[in-house]
Write a protein that holds these residues in place. Structure first.
Motif, PDB file in Angstrom:
ATOM      1  N   ASP A   1      -5.113 -10.422 -12.615  1.00  0.00           N
ATOM      2  CA  ASP A   1      -5.592 -10.299 -11.551  1.00  0.00           C
ATOM      3  C   ASP A   1      -4.762  -8.859 -11.057  1.00  0.00           C
ATOM      4  O   ASP A   1      -3.793  -8.810 -10.185  1.00  0.00           O
ATOM      5  N   MET A   2      -6.081  -7.385 -11.293  1.00  0.00           N
ATOM      6  CA  MET A   2      -5.486  -6.190 -10.804  1.00  0.00           C
ATOM      7  C   MET A   2      -5.203  -5.789  -8.989  1.00  0.00           C
ATOM      8  O   MET A   2      -4.568  -5.603  -8.823  1.00  0.00           O
ATOM      9  N   TYR A   3      -6.072  -7.139  -8.805  1.00  0.00           N
ATOM     10  CA  TYR A   3      -6.291  -6.606  -7.014  1.00  0.00           C
ATOM     11  C   TYR A   3      -5.119  -7.833  -6.570  1.00  0.00           C
ATOM     12  O   TYR A   3      -4.191  -6.734  -5.279  1.00  0.00           O
ATOM     13  N   GLN A   4      -4.024  -8.754  -7.381  1.00  0.00           N
ATOM     14  CA  GLN A   4      -2.526  -9.196  -6.823  1.00  0.00           C
ATOM     15  C   GLN A   4      -2.152  -8.687  -7.186  1.00  0.00           C
ATOM     16  O   GLN A   4      -1.587  -7.530  -6.210  1.00  0.00           O
ATOM     17  N   GLU A   5      -1.751  -6.966  -8.131  1.00  0.00           N
ATOM     18  CA  GLU A   5      -0.937  -6.242  -8.846  1.00  0.00           C
ATOM     19  C   GLU A   5      -1.310  -5.173  -7.866  1.00  0.00           C
ATOM     20  O   GLU A   5       0.174  -4.678  -6.913  1.00  0.00           O
ATOM     21  N   PHE A   6      -2.542  -4.871  -7.304  1.00  0.00           N
ATOM     22  CA  PHE A   6      -2.387  -3.301  -5.759  1.00  0.00           C
ATOM     23  C   PHE A   6      -1.386  -4.399  -5.021  1.00  0.00           C
ATOM     24  O   PHE A   6      -0.882  -3.737  -4.534  1.00  0.00           O
ATOM     25  N   THR A   7      -2.540  -5.491  -4.100  1.00  0.00           N
ATOM     26  CA  THR A   7      -1.606  -6.232  -3.425  1.00  0.00           C
ATOM     27  C   THR A   7      -0.161  -5.731  -3.401  1.00  0.00           C
ATOM     28  O   THR A   7       0.570  -5.533  -2.221  1.00  0.00           O
ATOM     29  N   SER A   8       0.773  -6.418  -4.336  1.00  0.00           N
ATOM     30  CA  SER A   8       2.451  -6.732  -4.370  1.00  0.00           C
ATOM     31  C   SER A   8       2.261  -5.176  -4.546  1.00  0.00           C
ATOM     32  O   SER A   8       4.022  -5.145  -3.735  1.00  0.00           O
ATOM     33  N   LYS A   9       1.704  -4.272  -4.536  1.00  0.00           N
ATOM     34  CA  LYS A   9       2.372  -3.218  -4.610  1.00  0.00           C
ATOM     35  C   LYS A   9       2.450  -2.350  -2.877  1.00  0.00           C
ATOM     36  O   LYS A   9       2.636  -1.116  -3.078  1.00  0.00           O
ATOM     37  N   GLY A  10       1.564  -3.017  -2.331  1.00  0.00           N
ATOM     38  CA  GLY A  10       1.504  -2.023  -0.759  1.00  0.00           C
ATOM     39  C   GLY A  10       0.062  -1.949  -0.475  1.00  0.00           C
ATOM     40  O   GLY A  10       0.439  -1.023   0.267  1.00  0.00           O
TER      41      GLY A  10
ATOM     42  N   SER B   1      -9.616 -10.490 -12.202  1.00  0.00           N
ATOM     43  CA  SER B   1      -9.305 -11.147 -12.980  1.00  0.00           C
ATOM     44  C   SER B   1      -9.971 -12.715 -13.668  1.00  0.00           C
ATOM     45  O   SER B   1     -10.153 -12.731 -15.041  1.00  0.00           O
ATOM     46  N   ASP B   2     -11.695 -12.633 -13.220  1.00  0.00           N
ATOM     47  CA  ASP B   2     -12.359 -13.172 -13.856  1.00  0.00           C
ATOM     48  C   ASP B   2     -13.395 -12.437 -15.031  1.00  0.00           C
ATOM     49  O   ASP B   2     -13.052 -13.323 -15.932  1.00  0.00           O
ATOM     50  N   LYS B   3     -13.106 -11.376 -14.769  1.00  0.00           N
ATOM     51  CA  LYS B   3     -13.694 -11.033 -15.876  1.00  0.00           C
ATOM     52  C   LYS B   3     -12.920  -9.532 -16.557  1.00  0.00           C
ATOM     53  O   LYS B   3     -13.411  -9.760 -17.525  1.00  0.00           O
ATOM     54  N   ARG B   4     -12.030  -9.042 -16.656  1.00  0.00           N
ATOM     55  CA  ARG B   4     -11.110  -8.951 -17.019  1.00  0.00           C
ATOM     56  C   ARG B   4     -10.702  -9.366 -18.535  1.00  0.00           C
ATOM     57  O   ARG B   4     -10.729 -10.999 -19.121  1.00  0.00           O
TER      58      ARG B   4
ATOM     59  N   GLN C   1     -12.038   1.185 -18.823  1.00  0.00           N
ATOM     60  CA  GLN C   1     -11.878   1.054 -17.652  1.00  0.00           C
ATOM     61  C   GLN C   1     -10.479   0.033 -16.871  1.00  0.00           C
ATOM     62  O   GLN C   1     -10.476  -0.042 -16.335  1.00  0.00           O
ATOM     63  N   GLU C   2     -10.789  -0.849 -17.813  1.00  0.00           N
ATOM     64  CA  GLU C   2      -9.379  -1.577 -17.514  1.00  0.00           C
ATOM     65  C   GLU C   2      -8.242  -1.260 -18.034  1.00  0.00           C
ATOM     66  O   GLU C   2      -7.424  -1.578 -16.685  1.00  0.00           O
ATOM     67  N   GLU C   3      -7.810   0.079 -18.699  1.00  0.00           N
ATOM     68  CA  GLU C   3      -6.997   0.572 -18.905  1.00  0.00           C
ATOM     69  C   GLU C   3      -6.973   1.362 -18.091  1.00  0.00           C
ATOM     70  O   GLU C   3      -5.442   1.791 -17.399  1.00  0.00           O
ATOM     71  N   ILE C   4      -7.839   2.053 -17.841  1.00  0.00           N
ATOM     72  CA  ILE C   4      -7.802   2.961 -16.433  1.00  0.00           C
ATOM     73  C   ILE C   4      -7.578   2.770 -15.247  1.00  0.00           C
ATOM     74  O   ILE C   4      -6.305   3.369 -14.606  1.00  0.00           O
ATOM     75  N   ALA C   5      -8.083   1.337 -14.503  1.00  0.00           N
ATOM     76  CA  ALA C   5      -7.757   0.478 -13.319  1.00  0.00           C
ATOM     77  C   ALA C   5      -6.268   0.649 -13.525  1.00  0.00           C
ATOM     78  O   ALA C   5      -5.105   0.385 -12.564  1.00  0.00           O
ATOM     79  N   GLU C   6      -5.189  -0.188 -14.552  1.00  0.00           N
ATOM     80  CA  GLU C   6      -3.724  -0.226 -14.524  1.00  0.00           C
ATOM     81  C   GLU C   6      -3.670   0.991 -13.684  1.00  0.00           C
ATOM     82  O   GLU C   6      -2.326   1.393 -14.040  1.00  0.00           O
TER      83      GLU C   6
ATOM     84  N   GLY D   1     -14.634   2.591  -4.803  1.00  0.00           N
ATOM     85  CA  GLY D   1     -15.886   2.443  -5.197  1.00  0.00           C
ATOM     86  C   GLY D   1     -16.497   1.716  -5.694  1.00  0.00           C
ATOM     87  O   GLY D   1     -16.033   0.135  -5.453  1.00  0.00           O
ATOM     88  N   GLY D   2     -17.571   1.096  -7.106  1.00  0.00           N
ATOM     89  CA  GLY D   2     -17.615   0.484  -7.448  1.00  0.00           C
ATOM     90  C   GLY D   2     -16.541  -0.393  -8.373  1.00  0.00           C
ATOM     91  O   GLY D   2     -15.824   0.207  -8.339  1.00  0.00           O
ATOM     92  N   GLY D   3     -17.059  -1.632  -9.702  1.00  0.00           N
ATOM     93  CA  GLY D   3     -16.011  -1.831 -10.718  1.00  0.00           C
ATOM     94  C   GLY D   3     -15.297  -2.720 -10.410  1.00  0.00           C
ATOM     95  O   GLY D   3     -14.237  -2.716 -11.216  1.00  0.00           O
ATOM     96  N   ASP D   4     -15.874  -3.930  -9.600  1.00  0.00           N
ATOM     97  CA  ASP D   4     -15.629  -5.477 -10.118  1.00  0.00           C
ATOM     98  C   ASP D   4     -15.230  -5.346 -11.598  1.00  0.00           C
ATOM     99  O   ASP D   4     -13.708  -5.816 -11.766  1.00  0.00           O
ATOM    100  N   ASP D   5     -15.945  -5.172 -12.444  1.00  0.00           N
ATOM    101  CA  ASP D   5     -15.983  -6.193 -13.298  1.00  0.00           C
ATOM    102  C   ASP D   5     -14.562  -5.454 -14.648  1.00  0.00           C
ATOM    103  O   ASP D   5     -13.915  -5.738 -14.958  1.00  0.00           O
TER     104      ASP D   5
END
Ligand SMILES: [Zn+2]
Length: 471
Positions: free
Chosen positions: A200-209, A192-195, A167-172, A184-188
């Protein structure tokens, strides 16, 4: 363009109104909507109640009918003759009993694979997932769910992965492929605390707009002209009933219907149209737990999302709505007996799910506290012996993490204790091989035959949208 589409777009239209008229007037009497048939589907909304046995669909309708006088939206589409309807064989390549990953892959990639994978064949062949095909043809694409957004059912429409557990790779992969709405859910799997890789996938999504949101309020007030990632809980979202009875959860966690509405709002003005998958994933989790209140109320949550999709589709006129489930689970039903009506109606008084009941018990809990908790949640009085039996399970409870019931809580036992009070029985705590219910509304729905294989749905979606399968 294939022959069927030529016929649909060419000769049938060319026949003109004279020949079609008798059919149209007959059709309008019985409620068929003939006007949509010759159009292509600009948009597709697929609404999946995960792990919904036919008994689940029945009980949600019975529950609503007896409580409010009005049944479910899903059954209302049948009663009003608004949809095409079929049974669908969901077998995977490895079993007549599918898991959610192989099930979603059969629709997503158009090929049956073994349980556990996502659009990857036995020798590593990859099958291009359907939401990628639609993205390539210029449409926007997204998914919303009540379980982690990286879970099997959304992932099966979006990515290739040897294992559903990655699921971590799927997020990427979601980020690389730039899906337009993922909620949905899935903060896990994003935090960055949990992966494991601390990314920090949130940061990566933010930087892509992307707009990244974590609460209902932020989702509601987000812009509709940017892609959106919404992650509202660690794993799955809370059960609908537990949310309804917690002020904090009502404030913070959106309903499936609210996420569906937002997703439509973000994608509906795109000139080339959109595709959206909506999953009520916790219907499956409740069935695994023989958790009747979780099951019925999450099925109702799903049913409210159907209404959101239908309201949009009926107004829009270019949207194919597909309503289904990926497999049966636990096959529940109301059992014959002189008190069956009253017993079943007593579920209307349940304030919480069995998950809420059992997670609030520990080895230090007393018998009277257990009694009180169950009386509060279900309005039933268990005996001291029954409460002791439940408590025995907590002596050495494991702390392990896992997919379903990792702590080995006594879900089965509690359901057995509730049965004399609510008249609901279950055949197991696992998926079943039942053929599943499938309904369609709007342009393309006439392509549905009464009995299909899961993989047929892949090609039906492409044909309805007139997308050439040349990928
Ligand atoms: Zn499933």
């Amino acid at each position: 363009m294939n022959r069927r589409n030529f016929f649909k777009k060419g000769s049938l239209v060319a026949l003109g109104t004279t020949l079609l008229h008798p059919f149209s007037s007959l059709a309008s009497e019985v409620g068929y909507d003939m006007t949509d048939y010759n159009k292509k589907a600009k948009n597709i909304i697929v609404i999946v109640s995960d792990g919904m046995s036919i008994g689940t669909l029945n009980m949600a309708d019975l529950y609503l009918s007896r409580k409010t006088g009005t049944g479910s939206n899903w059954l209302d589409l049948y009663k009003k003759n608004k949809v095409s309807r079929a049974l669908m064989d969901m077998a995977s390549a490895s079993s007549i009993v599918t898991d959610s990953a192989a099930a979603s892959s059969s629709w997503g990639g158009g090929v049956r694979i073994k349980n556990g994978g996502l659009n990857v064949g036995e020798s590593g062949e990859v099958y291009l997932p359907i939401w990628q095909k639609f993205k390539m043809s210029g449409k926007k694409a997204g998914c919303v769910t009540s379980v982690p957004i990286t879970h099997a059912t959304p992932a099966g429409f979006c990515v290739n992965s040897k294992s559903r557990n990655a699921q971590e790779e799927i997020a990427e992969k979601y980020l690389e492929l730039k899906f337009d709405v993922m909620m949905g859910g899935g903060d896990d799997y994003f935090s960055s605390d949990k992966r494991k890789d601390k990314k920090d996938m949130y940061q990566e999504f933010t930087s892509k707009g992307y707009q990244v949101v974590h609460t209902r309020h932020d989702m509601m007030s987000s812009e509709t002209d940017k892609p959106i990632l919404g992650v509202f809980d660690d794993g799955g979202l809370p059960y609908a009933l537990d949310r309804q009875n917690s002020k904090e959860l009502v404030q913070n966690i959106p309903t499936l219907a609210e996420m569906t509405q937002k997703a439509i709002d973000v994608m509906k003005d795109h000139s080339k149209g959109f595709v959206l998958q909506v999953e009520a994933g916790k219907v499956d989790w409740a069935a695994h737990g023989n958790d009747i209140a979780g099951l019925i109320h999450d099925q109702i949550d799903h049913d409210e999302a159907i209404q959101v999709a239908m309201d949009f589709a009926e107004q829009d006129g270019e949207t194919l709505v597909i309503i289904t489930t990926d497999h049966g689970n636990a096959n529940p039903g109301v059992i014959y007996g002189s008190d069956a009506n009253d017993n079943f109606d007593s579920i209307q008084n349940y304030k919480h799910t069995n998950e809420w009941i059992l997670n609030g018990i520990g080895k230090e809990t007393s018998i009277s506290q257990i009694k009180e908790r169950i009386n509060y949640a279900n309005n039933i009085a268990l005996t001291n012996e029954e409460c002791q039996q439940l408590l025995d399970y907590y002596k050495d409870i494991p702390t392990a993490k896992g997919l379903y019931n990792p702590r080995h809580l006594p879900f089965n036992l509690l359901a057995q204790m509730q049965k004399p009070h609510n008249s609901v029985g279950w055949i197991s705590m696992q998926h079943s091989a039942d053929y599943v219910e499938l309904a369609m509304y709007g342009p393309g729905s006439h392509l549905l035959k009464p009995f299909i294989k899961n993989t047929d749905l892949h090609y039906l979606m492409l044909e309805a949208a007139e997308i050439q399968n040349t990928f």
